[in-house]
Write an enzyme that holds these catalytic residues in place. Sequence first.
Site, mmCIF file in Angstrom:
data_model
loop_
_atom_site.group_PDB
_atom_site.id
_atom_site.type_symbol
_atom_site.label_atom_id
_atom_site.label_comp_id
_atom_site.label_asym_id
_atom_site.label_seq_id
_atom_site.Cartn_x
_atom_site.Cartn_y
_atom_site.Cartn_z
ATOM 1 C CG HIS A 51 -1.688 1.270 1.406
ATOM 2 N ND1 HIS A 51 -2.543 1.825 0.474
ATOM 3 C CD2 HIS A 51 -1.652 2.143 2.453
ATOM 4 C CE1 HIS A 51 -3.011 2.975 0.939
ATOM 5 N NE2 HIS A 51 -2.482 3.193 2.140
ATOM 6 C CG HIS A 76 0.890 6.976 4.008
ATOM 7 N ND1 HIS A 76 1.285 6.142 2.989
ATOM 8 C CD2 HIS A 76 -0.353 6.572 4.347
ATOM 9 C CE1 HIS A 76 0.316 5.279 2.722
ATOM 10 N NE2 HIS A 76 -0.695 5.514 3.534
ATOM 11 C CD GLU A 80 -3.781 5.927 10.969
ATOM 12 O OE1 GLU A 80 -4.926 5.468 11.046
ATOM 13 O OE2 GLU A 80 -3.371 6.588 10.017
ATOM 14 C CG ASP A 81 -1.769 1.752 10.586
ATOM 15 O OD1 ASP A 81 -2.584 2.160 11.438
ATOM 16 O OD2 ASP A 81 -1.994 1.770 9.368
ATOM 17 C CG ASP A 143 -3.816 6.922 2.316
ATOM 18 O OD1 ASP A 143 -3.621 5.715 2.084
ATOM 19 O OD2 ASP A 143 -4.326 7.339 3.370
ATOM 20 C CG ASP A 263 -24.136 17.958 -23.145
ATOM 21 O OD1 ASP A 263 -25.007 17.120 -22.861
ATOM 22 O OD2 ASP A 263 -23.866 18.936 -22.429
#
Length: 731
Positions: A51, A76, A80-81, A143, A263
């Site tokens: 990822h 990134h 957080e993880d 992301d 259109d």
Amino acid sequence: MTVQEQYELLEKTVRGYNPAADFDHIRSAFEYADRCHEGQKRKSGEPYIIHPLAVAQIVAEELKLDSESIEAALLHDVIEDTPATHEDVARMFSPTIANLVEGVSKLTRIQYATKEDEQMENLRKMLMAMSKDIRVILIKVSDRLHNMRTMEYQSPEKQKQKSLETMEIYAPISHRLGMQRIKWELEDLSLKYLDPVGYNEIITRLDAKKPEYDAFLLRTQTQMDDRLTELGIGHMVYGRIKHPYSIYRKMFNQNKSLDEIFDLFAFRVLVDTVGDCYNVLGVIHDIYKPIPGRFKDYIGTEKPNGYQSLHTTVMGPDGLPFEVQIRTWKMHEVAEYGVAAHWKYKQHGQGAGTEGKYEWVRRLLENQEGADAEEYIHSLKVDMFADEVFVFTPNGDVQNLPAGATPIDFAYAIHSAVGNSMVGAKVNNRIVTFDHILKNGDIVEIMTSKSAKGPSRDWMKIAKSSEARSKIRQWFKKEKKEENIAGGRSSFEQELKHAGLSMKDVTDPENLPLLLKKVTYGSLEEMYAAIGYGGFTAQKAVSRMKGELLRISRQHQAEEQLAVGTEDAPIPVPPKPLSKSEQGIIVEGLDNCLVKFSRCCTPVPGDEIVGFITRGYGVSVHRADCPNAAPERRAEQPGRWLKVTWGTDTNESYPTTIDVVCKDRMGLILDISTALSSTSTFVSGLNSRSTEDGFAVIRLEIRVRDGAQMKAIMNKLNQISGVLQVTRPAG
């Protein structure tokens, strides 16, 4: 493709547009992210590192950003993880990269009252980081794009939730940043999950008519190409079918089937100079018949996101209308990549001078002050969405406003003083009502008076832009404080009564702190004032308090039933002293009694404490310095106050509350989080509010072992720059 092959593709992509990039640093970031995410898997079963690599690939391939952005994209998710911290990333790479990663990461480990509150706080944090460094949002959008590309592995509920958030927040942000290609892909991927039937119907019909459509595109493109070459105008022409979501929206808005929409096609002509743009426009109008009212000049009046182009809709020889967009190569680059185009050739990635173009980000943040979560998110959607109108002052200055805007929005867009003193408005030299809807090209004149009484509360319903509503709220907040409190209290009490709830239960000192936490206000007066000036509603206040008030009401009913026939009888207190403790509390003279810790002062081991016998719910333990356990209160009901002490078998942790008063600044929450982390403190909740005079009041819900740990935490918080006072609330 293996992980290593994917990384090599990333390096090759970056070399293609930035051979001077710091490839040693980029490899280090990849290897560090790979180590941090080791053992983690995506929902698809792939290693998690796939990822961050894919996000970095989008950042490189689609946006062509600098080395720091590539490194931040690879890193990134590490804060957080994984166990990695902001300090780790800053030390190993750079403070700038750590700030980018922190900005892209969501707020974690904090409990919010509602999903809207959580989404609002994440957005607010992201926008704050974005106002300092626009690359934060470019990485965040990349992301989200990769997450949407791999959404098939999520549950149907998650697919709908994320797709709606993408459609309402990330696609409009991409539009405001001018990144049209990414915006289109986000919209199409979201539609795929929000209305799979409608999406599949459009795709199937487009595929069925592909040969017919391709022939029309080629025929028309050749016709334009030949004429422009004949006239010696250097150019490139290409045509496309509009993307599925654009067709879907047209079908929905006009209530038409695909066959009724003509259109469907758009052609783009790219030329060298602005003069050529207008020459090509003349040629197109000579070859095809222009449709009246369908010409837009975004070169003379560029969009707020920097987009420039001439748009015209014409009727082709086959009787099919189509759009033609004419722009220079430079305009095309800005149209495709938006703000990212400004970064493309930056050697060191500092982006000096480009953030000034995105002052609207700061205004978005300022306009939301005093708004609750739903209002905040709604305002973001209005402020960032594609539809807007361009109107003029009598002097010819352009103001861009959201579609549906009124003279009130226009007045406040000029200045809050103009809005507050407005008594009338003229549009194209004719007097109009305040709720008149402005159209593109209108010339608006605001009439003001020094004796004006100020805005009406009805203006809040008429105003479309969050800027106008925010300024009206601020006026009422400042000028009508007492009136706001009185009006807010009346509305709240009326709503309580309507819900069958008691004001007495709200004002009970033991219940009030918990109820105020539910509505995120420091006092009832603050909440009344907010209801009074329109920053909050009585319905929302009662809705958030209702569950807790119903529980309290049921508890009181149970107590009354237990007390029937014994109201005048003294409460029996067995004389026998005991040493057995309950939850670490020894109650003198009572055996096997239920013990609960009062919410008003949240005692912890080491505090001096007293006990109060409740009716039917055991002994409530207060700190001795709690106003609800003051000596005069104890004197009123001496039979219900007991001596209680801490035993030797206390619990592993106890919930308690700390209030921190500090000078408001960027990074304050991060510093507080770091201090709590360094003392191994478990945080169950955090609530922050800013005051008008530049201070912040932060309430921390934590769990501690004893008073010694509490003292260490308070000392640590006191050492943070800007912290003025750290206290434990009571009463």
